[in-house]
Design an enzyme around this catalytic site. Structure first.
Site, short mmCIF file in Angstrom:
data_model
loop_
_atom_site.label_atom_id
_atom_site.label_comp_id
_atom_site.label_asym_id
_atom_site.label_seq_id
_atom_site.Cartn_x
_atom_site.Cartn_y
_atom_site.Cartn_z
N ARG A 21 0.84 -1.21 0.00
CA ARG A 21 0.00 0.00 0.00
C ARG A 21 0.87 1.24 0.00
NH1 ARG A 21 -5.30 -1.51 2.89
NH2 ARG A 21 -5.12 -3.77 2.99
N SER A 139 -21.37 -15.11 13.17
CA SER A 139 -20.77 -13.95 12.53
C SER A 139 -20.93 -14.04 11.01
CB SER A 139 -19.28 -13.92 12.92
OG SER A 139 -18.61 -12.84 12.32
N SER A 191 -19.42 -2.29 3.15
CA SER A 191 -18.93 -1.09 2.46
C SER A 191 -18.17 -1.37 1.19
CB SER A 191 -18.04 -0.30 3.40
OG SER A 191 -16.81 -0.97 3.56
N HIS A 219 -21.17 2.28 8.32
CA HIS A 219 -21.35 2.93 7.02
C HIS A 219 -22.76 3.49 6.83
CE1 HIS A 219 -17.38 1.95 5.61
NE2 HIS A 219 -17.53 0.83 6.28
N THR A 247 -19.44 4.56 14.11
CA THR A 247 -18.22 5.36 14.15
C THR A 247 -18.60 6.83 14.10
OG1 THR A 247 -16.08 5.79 13.11
CG2 THR A 247 -17.91 5.39 11.62
N LYS A 250 -16.86 8.58 9.99
CA LYS A 250 -17.27 8.50 8.60
C LYS A 250 -18.41 9.50 8.36
CE LYS A 250 -14.97 4.10 8.26
NZ LYS A 250 -14.99 2.64 8.27
N THR A 279 -7.03 3.34 28.30
CA THR A 279 -6.57 4.25 27.26
C THR A 279 -7.18 5.63 27.49
OG1 THR A 279 -6.25 4.42 24.86
CG2 THR A 279 -8.41 3.72 25.59
N THR A 365 -8.59 -6.86 1.30
CA THR A 365 -9.82 -6.13 1.63
C THR A 365 -11.00 -6.70 0.82
OG1 THR A 365 -8.46 -4.18 2.03
CG2 THR A 365 -10.82 -3.82 1.82
C1 PLP Z 1 -14.15 1.71 9.14
C2 PLP Z 1 -14.89 0.58 9.79
C3 PLP Z 1 -14.79 0.36 11.17
C4 PLP Z 1 -13.81 1.10 12.01
O1 PLP Z 1 -14.22 2.39 12.26
P1 PLP Z 1 -13.11 3.50 12.60
O2 PLP Z 1 -13.85 4.52 13.35
O3 PLP Z 1 -12.56 3.96 11.29
O4 PLP Z 1 -12.07 2.81 13.41
C5 PLP Z 1 -15.61 -0.58 11.76
N1 PLP Z 1 -16.47 -1.31 11.02
C6 PLP Z 1 -16.56 -1.17 9.69
C7 PLP Z 1 -17.53 -2.00 8.94
C8 PLP Z 1 -15.76 -0.24 9.03
O5 PLP Z 1 -15.81 -0.13 7.71
#
Ligand code: PLP
Length: 432
Positions: A21, A139, A191, A219, A247, A250, A279, A365
């Site tokens: 990459r 899963s 996605s 997503h 998340t 996104k 953390t 991927t």
């Molecule tokens: C991007 C992604 C995540 C991780 O989310 P981040 O906030 O970027 O760490 C989790 N699940 C799926 C399906 C994703 O595409």
């Protein structure tokens, strides 16, 4: 031991397999998104203006003036960092507010914020499953890496059901005693292909066989449902799902991840998950930006509507030009190349020759032979940019001798042309 040699060899393996990459050095322009400056390697002081067509800031919320303002104001008021873990002085007011906002978004009793969506899946799935005696995790075969890691870390038995195949899921569920603890983990929107899960059918099976449901709406949050609650909200299933994961990086344009669920479940994850406990907390600026984006998208559907319009417009325009768009009902626009080297070459040509940035998506991927360009139209792309995108892709397809789907290439509007000349009704509607 020649340590360095090992690393060099590891990299060489990836290069041989076309899996190495390389990253584009970008400088996003918040005011002019999706435009950005790109610095080609070795040309540090010669940035070129490019158009980003693969951002997961799906709605452009990262550049929304109110979101930016919230972030700056919180940094001014509270400083740059959180100052610790949640337990050790890091529970700041903006993150508590954000968790309330997220619980409300999903109509759950509580929510818990993590440093990323990846971490929220790792922590959420592993902690929930490991707190249930002899839990079986079911899963979906195409679940994201973060979910797979969560399943692994739980140490529980797992069974993989064929992607979106509810008959297979039912078969696996029916083979278990009703009283055994079961956790069904799946995504609402996958996605890479852009296909939706049959959420209502999965929920119905979970109820019939006494399973818990955990959905990754990464997503979809912000982008689907009347308030941006995701596909489960759109499908009227949000109240039926036990755990919703999302998340903030996104559709909401910031950083961080979360789970939402019952008060007891959230309290248990808060108390047991090392990925949460050990953390430091996201800084106030990040939390305030996310709260603002969530609030804005709860109240307004304009971004969602324009997003869908742009996605339809791009798909339509690419198909009209004979480009092999993978059909799906979502905002994701995969264009299949089917060869790792050519996918990389297509991406390089787009950037170097046309100033269009679309990252190649290769194995692991996606499966070998399905390598693709994954295009993500946003509400902030315009019609002229769509026209330029199609022309660039057609040029790249010809240059690399990639197959078109149909012989005829419909002429497209040139950048700068009058909206009235638009050949696509949807484009006309979306042109503002
Ligand atoms: C991007 C992604 C995540 C991780 O989310 P981040 O906030 O970027 O760490 C989790 N699940 C799926 C399906 C994703 O595409």
């Amino acid at each position: 031991m020649d340590y360095q040699r090992r690393f060099v060899e590891a990299i060489e393996r990836l290069k041989r397999e076309q899996r190495y990459r390389s990253f584009a050095n970008l400088e996003r322009d918040a005011a002019r998104f999706p435009l950005a400056l790109w610095r080609p390697a070795g040309e540090e002081d010669a940035p070129r203006e490019i158009t980003v067509w693969c951002s997961n800031d799906y709605l452009g919320m990262g550049g929304h003036p109110e979101v930016i303002e919230a972030s700056v104001a919180a940094a001014r008021a509270h400083g740059a960092g959180a100052g610790g873990t949640r337990n050790i002085s890091g529970t700041h007011h903006p993150i508590v507010t954000l968790e309330r906002e997220l619980a409300d978004l999903h109509r759950k009793e509580a929510a818990l914020v993590f440093t990323s969506g990846w971490i929220s899946n790792l922590a959420g799935i592993s902690t929930i499953a490991s707190l249930l005696p002899d839990c079986l995790i079911l899963s979906d075969a195409l679940n994201h890496n973060s979910m797979i890691e969560g399943v692994r870390r739980s140490g529980c038995e797992k069974k993989i059901w064929r992607h979106n195949d509810v008959a297979h899921l039912e078969e696996l569920l029916a083979a278990e005693p009703v009283e055994r603890a079961k956790l069904i983990v799946f995504e609402s929107l996958y996605s890479m292909d852009g296909d939706f899960a049959p959420v209502a059918e999965i929920v119905a099976l979970a109820k019939r066989y006494g399973a818990m449901t955990y959905i990754d709406e990464v997503h979809a949050v912000g982008m689907y449902g009347p308030r941006g609650g995701g596909v489960a909200e759109r499908d009227g299933q949000m109240d039926e799902i036990d755990v919703i994961e999302g998340t903030l990086a996104k559709g909401f344009g910031g950083l961080g991840g979360y789970i939402a669920g019952s008060a007891a479940l959230i309290d248990a994850v808060r108390s047991y998950a090392p990925q949460f406990i050990f953390t430091s907390t996201l800084p106030p600026s990040v939390a305030a930006a996310a709260s603002t984006a969530v609030r804005l998208l709860k109240a307004s559907s304009a971004e969602r509507e324009r997003h869908q319009t742009m996605a339809r417009m791009v798909k339509h325009a690419l198909r009209a030009a004979g480009l092999p768009v993978h059909d799906n009902p979502s905002h994701i626009v995969p264009v299949i190349v089917g060869d790792a080297a050519k996918c990389r070459a297509a991406s390089d040509l787009l950037l170097n020759r046309h100033g269009i940035y679309i990252q190649p998506i290769n194995y692991p991927t996606v499966a070998k032979g399905t390598e693709r360009l994954r295009i993500t139209p946003t509400p902030r792309h315009n019609e002229a940019q769509v026209a330029a995108l199609v022309e660039a892709l057609v040029d790249v397809w010809r240059t690399l001798d990639l197959p078109f789907q149909e012989a005829t290439i419909v002429p497209l509007r040139r950048p700068g042309a009058e909206a009235a000349q638009c050949v696509y009704p949807e484009m006309k509607k979306a042109a503002e």
